[in-house]
Design a protein around this motif. Structure first.
Motif, PDB file in Angstrom:
ATOM      1  N   MET A  94       0.836  -1.183   0.000  1.00 16.06           N
ATOM      2  CA  MET A  94       0.000   0.000   0.000  1.00 16.06           C
ATOM      3  C   MET A  94       0.882   1.247   0.000  1.00 16.06           C
ATOM      4  O   MET A  94       1.901   1.303   0.672  1.00 16.06           O
ATOM      5  CB  MET A  94      -0.908  -0.001   1.228  1.00 16.06           C
ATOM      6  N   THR A  95       0.473   2.231  -0.722  1.00 13.71           N
ATOM      7  CA  THR A  95       1.171   3.509  -0.749  1.00 13.71           C
ATOM      8  C   THR A  95       0.882   4.258   0.546  1.00 13.71           C
ATOM      9  O   THR A  95      -0.233   4.261   1.035  1.00 13.71           O
ATOM     10  CB  THR A  95       0.690   4.352  -1.945  1.00 13.71           C
ATOM     11  N   THR A  96       1.898   4.903   1.089  1.00 12.84           N
ATOM     12  CA  THR A  96       1.711   5.663   2.317  1.00 12.84           C
ATOM     13  C   THR A  96       1.789   7.159   2.040  1.00 12.84           C
ATOM     14  O   THR A  96       2.280   7.585   0.990  1.00 12.84           O
ATOM     15  CB  THR A  96       2.772   5.293   3.370  1.00 12.84           C
ATOM     16  N   GLU A  97       1.304   7.933   2.993  1.00  9.80           N
ATOM     17  CA  GLU A  97       1.326   9.384   2.843  1.00  9.80           C
ATOM     18  C   GLU A  97       2.736   9.918   2.632  1.00  9.80           C
ATOM     19  O   GLU A  97       2.955  10.732   1.733  1.00  9.80           O
ATOM     20  CB  GLU A  97       0.677  10.073   4.059  1.00  9.80           C
ATOM     21  N   PRO A  98       3.725   9.482   3.445  1.00  9.99           N
ATOM     22  CA  PRO A  98       5.087   9.996   3.215  1.00  9.99           C
ATOM     23  C   PRO A  98       5.622   9.653   1.821  1.00  9.99           C
ATOM     24  O   PRO A  98       6.318  10.466   1.204  1.00  9.99           O
ATOM     25  CB  PRO A  98       5.918   9.312   4.306  1.00  9.99           C
ATOM     26  N   GLN A  99       5.282   8.451   1.310  1.00 15.25           N
ATOM     27  CA  GLN A  99       5.725   8.094  -0.044  1.00 15.25           C
ATOM     28  C   GLN A  99       5.129   9.045  -1.067  1.00 15.25           C
ATOM     29  O   GLN A  99       5.820   9.499  -1.983  1.00 15.25           O
ATOM     30  CB  GLN A  99       5.307   6.659  -0.380  1.00 15.25           C
ATOM     31  N   LYS A 100       3.836   9.331  -0.944  1.00 16.97           N
ATOM     32  CA  LYS A 100       3.168  10.228  -1.890  1.00 16.97           C
ATOM     33  C   LYS A 100       3.762  11.632  -1.815  1.00 16.97           C
ATOM     34  O   LYS A 100       3.958  12.274  -2.843  1.00 16.97           O
ATOM     35  CB  LYS A 100       1.659  10.278  -1.634  1.00 16.97           C
TER      36      LYS A 100
ATOM     37  N   PHE B 197       2.560  20.050   3.573  1.00 12.12           N
ATOM     38  CA  PHE B 197       1.484  19.149   3.956  1.00 12.12           C
ATOM     39  C   PHE B 197       0.821  19.615   5.254  1.00 12.12           C
ATOM     40  O   PHE B 197      -0.412  19.614   5.366  1.00 12.12           O
ATOM     41  CB  PHE B 197       2.039  17.732   4.096  1.00 12.12           C
ATOM     42  N   ALA B 198       1.617  20.029   6.225  1.00 14.62           N
ATOM     43  CA  ALA B 198       1.074  20.527   7.493  1.00 14.62           C
ATOM     44  C   ALA B 198       0.183  21.741   7.258  1.00 14.62           C
ATOM     45  O   ALA B 198      -0.895  21.855   7.850  1.00 14.62           O
ATOM     46  CB  ALA B 198       2.210  20.866   8.458  1.00 14.62           C
ATOM     47  N   THR B 199       0.617  22.630   6.384  1.00 13.52           N
ATOM     48  CA  THR B 199      -0.192  23.809   6.057  1.00 13.52           C
ATOM     49  C   THR B 199      -1.524  23.396   5.443  1.00 13.52           C
ATOM     50  O   THR B 199      -2.574  23.935   5.794  1.00 13.52           O
ATOM     51  CB  THR B 199       0.578  24.740   5.094  1.00 13.52           C
ATOM     52  N   GLN B 200      -1.483  22.445   4.528  1.00 19.81           N
ATOM     53  CA  GLN B 200      -2.704  21.974   3.878  1.00 19.81           C
ATOM     54  C   GLN B 200      -3.666  21.326   4.880  1.00 19.81           C
ATOM     55  O   GLN B 200      -4.882  21.450   4.759  1.00 19.81           O
ATOM     56  CB  GLN B 200      -2.387  20.965   2.762  1.00 19.81           C
ATOM     57  N   LEU B 201      -3.111  20.625   5.868  1.00 16.34           N
ATOM     58  CA  LEU B 201      -3.930  19.966   6.891  1.00 16.34           C
ATOM     59  C   LEU B 201      -4.318  20.911   8.027  1.00 16.34           C
ATOM     60  O   LEU B 201      -5.083  20.534   8.909  1.00 16.34           O
ATOM     61  CB  LEU B 201      -3.165  18.790   7.507  1.00 16.34           C
TER      62      LEU B 201
ATOM     63  N   PHE C  28       1.882  10.301  10.751  1.00 21.60           N
ATOM     64  CA  PHE C  28       2.646   9.296  10.001  1.00 21.60           C
ATOM     65  C   PHE C  28       2.992   8.078  10.859  1.00 21.60           C
ATOM     66  O   PHE C  28       3.091   6.970  10.346  1.00 21.60           O
ATOM     67  CB  PHE C  28       3.936   9.901   9.446  1.00 21.60           C
ATOM     68  N   ARG C  29       3.206   8.295  12.150  1.00 24.85           N
ATOM     69  CA  ARG C  29       3.572   7.194  13.036  1.00 24.85           C
ATOM     70  C   ARG C  29       2.376   6.374  13.517  1.00 24.85           C
ATOM     71  O   ARG C  29       2.555   5.262  14.012  1.00 24.85           O
ATOM     72  CB  ARG C  29       4.331   7.722  14.260  1.00 24.85           C
ATOM     73  N   LYS C  30       1.170   6.910  13.381  1.00 19.43           N
ATOM     74  CA  LYS C  30      -0.009   6.206  13.871  1.00 19.43           C
ATOM     75  C   LYS C  30      -0.264   4.932  13.075  1.00 19.43           C
ATOM     76  O   LYS C  30      -0.074   4.889  11.862  1.00 19.43           O
ATOM     77  CB  LYS C  30      -1.255   7.093  13.758  1.00 19.43           C
ATOM     78  N   GLU C  31      -0.703   3.915  13.778  1.00 17.16           N
ATOM     79  CA  GLU C  31      -1.100   2.680  13.119  1.00 17.16           C
ATOM     80  C   GLU C  31      -2.472   2.845  12.477  1.00 17.16           C
ATOM     81  O   GLU C  31      -2.751   2.254  11.436  1.00 17.16           O
ATOM     82  CB  GLU C  31      -1.137   1.533  14.134  1.00 17.16           C
ATOM     83  N   ASN C  32      -3.330   3.656  13.106  1.00 18.27           N
ATOM     84  CA  ASN C  32      -4.688   3.880  12.621  1.00 18.27           C
ATOM     85  C   ASN C  32      -5.007   5.372  12.611  1.00 18.27           C
ATOM     86  O   ASN C  32      -4.585   6.094  13.508  1.00 18.27           O
ATOM     87  CB  ASN C  32      -5.710   3.202  13.545  1.00 18.27           C
ATOM     88  N   ILE C  33      -5.747   5.805  11.600  1.00 17.27           N
ATOM     89  CA  ILE C  33      -6.268   7.165  11.584  1.00 17.27           C
ATOM     90  C   ILE C  33      -7.746   7.089  11.221  1.00 17.27           C
ATOM     91  O   ILE C  33      -8.196   6.116  10.620  1.00 17.27           O
ATOM     92  CB  ILE C  33      -5.514   8.094  10.595  1.00 17.27           C
ATOM     93  N   ASP C  34      -8.493   8.131  11.592  1.00 16.50           N
ATOM     94  CA  ASP C  34      -9.922   8.070  11.318  1.00 16.50           C
ATOM     95  C   ASP C  34     -10.213   8.331   9.841  1.00 16.50           C
ATOM     96  O   ASP C  34      -9.369   8.839   9.093  1.00 16.50           O
ATOM     97  CB  ASP C  34     -10.721   8.968  12.255  1.00 16.50           C
TER      98      ASP C  34
ATOM     99  N   LEU D  70      -8.258  10.468   6.779  1.00 14.08           N
ATOM    100  CA  LEU D  70      -7.771   9.792   5.572  1.00 14.08           C
ATOM    101  C   LEU D  70      -8.382  10.417   4.323  1.00 14.08           C
ATOM    102  O   LEU D  70      -7.701  10.587   3.313  1.00 14.08           O
ATOM    103  CB  LEU D  70      -8.081   8.290   5.624  1.00 14.08           C
ATOM    104  N   TRP D  71      -9.647  10.794   4.385  1.00 12.64           N
ATOM    105  CA  TRP D  71     -10.303  11.456   3.254  1.00 12.64           C
ATOM    106  C   TRP D  71      -9.622  12.796   2.961  1.00 12.64           C
ATOM    107  O   TRP D  71      -9.327  13.108   1.806  1.00 12.64           O
ATOM    108  CB  TRP D  71     -11.788  11.665   3.558  1.00 12.64           C
ATOM    109  N   ARG D  72      -9.340  13.575   4.018  1.00 13.78           N
ATOM    110  CA  ARG D  72      -8.670  14.861   3.820  1.00 13.78           C
ATOM    111  C   ARG D  72      -7.292  14.674   3.198  1.00 13.78           C
ATOM    112  O   ARG D  72      -6.909  15.394   2.271  1.00 13.78           O
ATOM    113  CB  ARG D  72      -8.545  15.612   5.151  1.00 13.78           C
ATOM    114  N   ILE D  73      -6.544  13.698   3.699  1.00 10.36           N
ATOM    115  CA  ILE D  73      -5.212  13.419   3.164  1.00 10.36           C
ATOM    116  C   ILE D  73      -5.307  12.984   1.709  1.00 10.36           C
ATOM    117  O   ILE D  73      -4.520  13.426   0.867  1.00 10.36           O
ATOM    118  CB  ILE D  73      -4.499  12.353   4.027  1.00 10.36           C
TER     119      ILE D  73
END
Length: 72
Positions: free
Chosen positions: A1-7, A18-22, A33-39, A43-46
């Protein structure tokens, strides 16, 4: 699976961008990035920010897996 840091890396974006966008801080991005799970909403926003369907990645991982360990 592609991860946020890879993208981020593939798109030549920085964690600061990215922080500014979020609307959060760089340390909070690293915590995400370190979390095993996010809501789902995060994930939709990212997905929208990075223009990548992480939900499809998850679905593909499930469909391609012979056995899914859901006992966590």
């Amino acid at each position: 699976m592609t991860t946020e840091p890879q993208k981020l890396h593939e798109q030549g974006r920085t964690v600061t961008w990215f922080a500014t966008q979020l609307c959060c801080t760089r340390p909070n991005v690293y915590k995400i990035f370190r979390k095993e799970n996010i809501d789902i909403h995060l994930l939709w926003r990212i997905s929208c920010i990075l223009n990548h369907d992480f939900f499809r990645d998850l679905s593909n991982d499930i469909n391609n897996s012979n056995s899914v360990n859901v006992s966590k």
